[in-house]
Design an enzyme around this catalytic site. Structure first.
Site, PDB file in Angstrom:
ATOM      1  N   LYS A 185       0.817  -1.223   0.000  1.00 59.10           N
ATOM      2  CA  LYS A 185       0.000   0.000   0.000  1.00 59.10           C
ATOM      3  C   LYS A 185       0.848   1.269   0.000  1.00 59.10           C
ATOM      4  O   LYS A 185       0.345   2.349  -0.281  1.00 59.10           O
ATOM      5  CB  LYS A 185      -0.960   0.011   1.180  1.00 59.10           C
ATOM      6  N   ASP A 186       2.151   1.140   0.300  1.00 61.37           N
ATOM      7  CA  ASP A 186       3.034   2.306   0.295  1.00 61.37           C
ATOM      8  C   ASP A 186       3.681   2.560  -1.062  1.00 61.37           C
ATOM      9  O   ASP A 186       4.386   3.562  -1.230  1.00 61.37           O
ATOM     10  CB  ASP A 186       4.140   2.143   1.352  1.00 61.37           C
ATOM     11  N   ARG A 198      -8.736   8.085   2.844  1.00 60.58           N
ATOM     12  CA  ARG A 198      -9.695   6.972   2.750  1.00 60.58           C
ATOM     13  C   ARG A 198     -10.359   6.739   4.103  1.00 60.58           C
ATOM     14  O   ARG A 198     -11.585   6.584   4.186  1.00 60.58           O
ATOM     15  CB  ARG A 198      -8.959   5.713   2.275  1.00 60.58           C
ATOM     16  N   ARG A 199      -9.565   6.710   5.173  1.00 56.69           N
ATOM     17  CA  ARG A 199     -10.130   6.507   6.506  1.00 56.69           C
ATOM     18  C   ARG A 199     -10.964   7.707   6.941  1.00 56.69           C
ATOM     19  O   ARG A 199     -12.040   7.542   7.538  1.00 56.69           O
ATOM     20  CB  ARG A 199      -9.003   6.257   7.512  1.00 56.69           C
ATOM     21  N   ARG A 240       0.177  11.905  11.806  1.00 50.96           N
ATOM     22  CA  ARG A 240       1.133  11.110  11.048  1.00 50.96           C
ATOM     23  C   ARG A 240       2.199  10.555  11.968  1.00 50.96           C
ATOM     24  O   ARG A 240       2.239  10.827  13.147  1.00 50.96           O
ATOM     25  CB  ARG A 240       1.786  11.951   9.941  1.00 50.96           C
ATOM     26  N   ARG A 267       1.987   7.275  16.984  1.00 49.23           N
ATOM     27  CA  ARG A 267       0.544   7.543  16.994  1.00 49.23           C
ATOM     28  C   ARG A 267      -0.110   7.006  18.270  1.00 49.23           C
ATOM     29  O   ARG A 267      -0.998   7.641  18.835  1.00 49.23           O
ATOM     30  CB  ARG A 267      -0.109   6.950  15.741  1.00 49.23           C
ATOM     31  N   CYS A 293      -2.066   8.576  -2.981  1.00 51.90           N
ATOM     32  CA  CYS A 293      -2.402   8.647  -1.553  1.00 51.90           C
ATOM     33  C   CYS A 293      -3.374   9.782  -1.283  1.00 51.90           C
ATOM     34  O   CYS A 293      -4.052   9.803  -0.264  1.00 51.90           O
ATOM     35  CB  CYS A 293      -1.138   8.843  -0.725  1.00 51.90           C
TER      36      CYS A 293
END
Length: 307
Positions: free
Chosen positions: A81-82, A131-132, A149, A155, A241
């Site tokens: 996904k990165d 997206r989230r 981030r 986090r 992204c």
């Protein structure tokens, strides 16, 4: 005689855990092979602002790609996904192996052990993923979403300090770094559509040379075919992204099923589709899903992110 290969990776706790996993798999598959892990500090890891202004997901991969192209490392490990989905991989580099996929879902961690539907009105949920953010606003428009981030450890630290009431992170990432006990709720895909490539670790190599053949030994065909379908979806959209897109493919025998969706920035509109077909046509399924969503008006939802 021992053969040593150099495996490049980001230097975060999670990235190093992934690299050690890949190293073990490769050394198990090849007698006499030694994998030396080479941590790389990337621009994306050093940047504390918006990922969009840092150059998107390529901020996490470009320095590692350059080392691979130059021959300073032989392999590189990434979360799929990165890896940017809107542009081709750099010249001379390919994804040589897709490891078996882990849980692609997102997880909620809350300070008070509350599930998403139990959070108080105006509770602050931390995430920088668009997206989230869009899906949180869709499910709970009364919540306040705060960009946050950094690696998972940082986090969690901000959550524990009271900066936010909850955070949303990848479930598989928490398992990889031994923090699965912090999960309050694994969010079902129907509620929080996974990111394209979520849960999949990949190994990149130069397209020519002995490293490619070594890495193929750990390639998982099911993971490869589902990933190809998802990545084709992103590529057709030209999405990065800076887009609220989810795509999750699964496979049953020879049939790939792809669930895909695009979300309005405010979470007040969602376009979704499901396509299925033979695994040999996996990339075509991704393009089909994108075309169906574009026909429904997805471009109007994507354009605000792509400016």
């Amino acid at each position: 005689m021992t053969t040593t290969v150099r495996l490049g990776t980001r230097g975060s706790t999670m990235a190093l855990a992934q690299a050690r996993h890949v190293a073990r798999e490769l050394e198990s598959a090849h007698a006499g092979l030694a994998v030396r892990i080479v941590p790389v500090s990337t621009h994306g890891d050093r940047w504390t602002g918006s990922l969009v202004t840092a150059g998107g997901k390529g901020a996490f991969t470009s320095e590692i790609d350059a080392l691979l192209q130059a021959g300073d490392i032989d392999l590189a490990v990434h979360c799929l996904k990165d890896i940017p989905g809107d542009v081709a991989l750099p010249e001379g580099i390919c994804i040589a192996a897709y490891l078996p996929r882990d849980d692609p879902r997102d997880a909620l961690i809350s300070r008070d052990g509350l599930r998403l539907d139990q959070l108080a009105r105006d509770a602050v949920v931390g995430t920088s993923a668009l997206r989230r953010q869009a899906q949180l606003q869709r499910a709970r428009p009364d919540l306040r979403v705060k960009p946050i981030r950094g690696n998972v450890d940082s986090r969690i630290a901000r959550l524990d300090s009271g900066d936010v009431d909850a955070i949303v992170v990848a479930a598989c990432g928490l398992h990889r770094i031994g923090q699965a006990h912090r999960i309050t709720q694994v969010l079902p895909a129907e509620l929080m559509g996974p990111a394209v490539g979520a849960g999949t670790i990949v190994v990149t190599t130069r397209t020519s040379g002995p490293a490619y053949a070594l890495v193929m030994a750990v390639d998982d065909p099911d993971s490869r075919d589902t990933s190809l379908a998802e990545r084709a979806l992103l590529h057709r959209f030209g999405a990065s992204c800076n887009s609220a897109v989810s795509g999750h493919a699964s496979i049953d025998r020879d049939t790939v099923t792809l669930h895909a969706a695009v979300y309005a920035p405010e979470g007040d509109r969602t376009l979704a589709t499901v396509v299925a077909g033979d695994r040999t046509a996996a990339p075509a399924l991704g393009r089909q899903a994108a075309d169906e969503l574009l026909a429904l008006g997805a471009r109007k939802l994507l354009d605000p992110y792509l400016r």
